[in-house]
Design an enzyme around this catalytic site. Structure first.
Site, PDB file in Angstrom:
ATOM      1  N   ALA A 130       0.847  -1.194   0.000  1.00 21.83           N
ATOM      2  CA  ALA A 130       0.000   0.000   0.000  1.00 21.83           C
ATOM      3  C   ALA A 130       0.883   1.244   0.000  1.00 21.83           C
ATOM      4  CB  ALA A 130      -0.897  -0.009   1.232  1.00 21.83           C
ATOM      5  N   GLU A 156      -0.852  -9.234  -0.531  1.00 17.61           N
ATOM      6  CA  GLU A 156      -2.291  -9.512  -0.379  1.00 17.61           C
ATOM      7  C   GLU A 156      -2.967  -9.592  -1.750  1.00 17.61           C
ATOM      8  OE1 GLU A 156      -2.658  -6.279   2.431  1.00 17.61           O
ATOM      9  OE2 GLU A 156      -3.451  -7.681   3.915  1.00 17.61           O
ATOM     10  N   GLY A 206       0.480  -4.969   0.891  1.00 15.72           N
ATOM     11  CA  GLY A 206      -0.725  -5.042   0.056  1.00 15.72           C
ATOM     12  C   GLY A 206      -0.464  -5.724  -1.277  1.00 15.72           C
ATOM     13  N   GLU A 220       4.447  -4.835   7.283  1.00 13.77           N
ATOM     14  CA  GLU A 220       3.614  -3.837   7.977  1.00 13.77           C
ATOM     15  C   GLU A 220       3.993  -3.653   9.440  1.00 13.77           C
ATOM     16  OE1 GLU A 220       2.515  -6.035   5.808  1.00 13.77           O
ATOM     17  OE2 GLU A 220       0.825  -5.262   4.645  1.00 13.77           O
TER      18      GLU A 220
END
Ligand code: CAA
Length: 257
Positions: free
Chosen positions: A65, A111, A108, A131
């Site tokens: 992200a 993910e 992300g 993270e």
């Protein structure tokens, strides 16, 4: 369709989505995630497309992200933004999605890769959930999908330490399907996509549906669910085509009906 952070193209019956923000290692800002979803939905409803390949331009699939974009967020802004609803919809795509990944597959980006159905990785690809090093944790399914794939013990180790997982470790733990030489990544991914594109599309769709149910359902519920999908396929023209072709000793030609 012109997008800002992705590019799409079609080749034979394969729809290709390429993350295209290489100068930021394809870090996923919100616009990019909604563009990915939009492109997936467009391919999902396009009858000429049977398989989707998701890849990244540049040296990384995605470094996660966009940290700069989210650093000023607070719980209320995040709740109101509801950005993860895009991720939820992304998981409802019924056509097969092959992730062709390389370089960094982080946060992300990991993910997003885990949201694909099959993964082919270039040699040297590294996977990580970093993270924890930012004072947060994955929020788009990382703790859930990783744990279901590799089990609690490894998931906790990887998520707590943020360590980088090599492509070999990912392969040995059932995260990816295959490792290929970097220069062959797209070629090999398209080969697999072409094989899937020649299969009966509704069978692929209901197999994905049934396999996904195996993750949430008890064995008994899953077996009942599978059975209904099996019966359903006998309502398709492709079932008649597949079985006739076998009996007539010819190659089947599936129409997705
Ligand atoms: N967000 C925003 N910008 C990012 C980024 C990210 N996740 N990852 C890389 N970038 C930017 C860098 O800031 C840099 O920009 P500038 O050129 O303007 O300085 C550019 O992309 C190139 O990156 P690096 O110079 O850092 O490249 P590198 O090869 O030296 O290092 C890396 C690569 C190890 C992946 C490093 O970039 C890195 O650690 N990135 C962050 C990874 C991360 O923590 N991801 C998790 C994000 S949180 C998340 O994903 C939450 C969730 O579950 C939804």
């Amino acid at each position: 369709m012109v997008y800002q952070f992705i590019e799409t193209r079609m080749k034979n019956q394969v729809g290709i989505i390429e993350l295209n923000r290489p100068e930021r290692l394809n870090s996923l800002n919100r616009k990019m995630v909604s563009e990915i979803l939009e492109a997936l939905l467009a391919f999902e409803s396009n009858e000429d497309i049977r398989v989707i390949v998701l890849t990244g331009n540049g040296k990384a699939f995605s470094a996660g992200a966009d940290i700069e974009e989210m650093m000023g967020d607070n719980p209320i802004s995040l709740e109101l933004l509801d950005q993860f609803s895009d991720w939820d919809r992304l998981a409802t795509i019924k056509k097969p999605i092959i992730g062709a990944v390389k370089g960094y597959v982080f946060g992300g980006g990991f993910e997003l890769a885990l949201s694909c159905d099959l993964l082919i990785a270039a040699a040297g690809t590294e996977f990580s959930f970093p993270e924890v090093g930012l004072g947060v944790m994955p929020g788009a399914g990382g703790t859930q999908r990783l744990t279901k794939l590799v089990g609690r013990t490894k998931a906790l180790e990887w998520l707590w330490t943020g360590k980088r997982i090599s492509a070999n470790t990912a392969l040995n733990n059932g995260i990816i399907n295959k490792i290929v030489a970097s220069e062959l990544l797209m070629e090999e991914s398209m080969k697999l996509a072409t094989i899937l594109a020649s299969q009966p599309p509704i069978s692929l769709r209901l197999i994905k549906d049934s396999v996904n149910k195996a993750i949430d359902y008890s064995l008994h519920e899953g077996m009942q669910y599978e059975r209904k999908n099996f019966y359903l396929l006998f309502g398709t023209e492709d079932q008649k085509e597949g079985m006739s072709a076998f009996v007539e000793k010819r190659k089947p030609n599936y129409q997705g009906k």
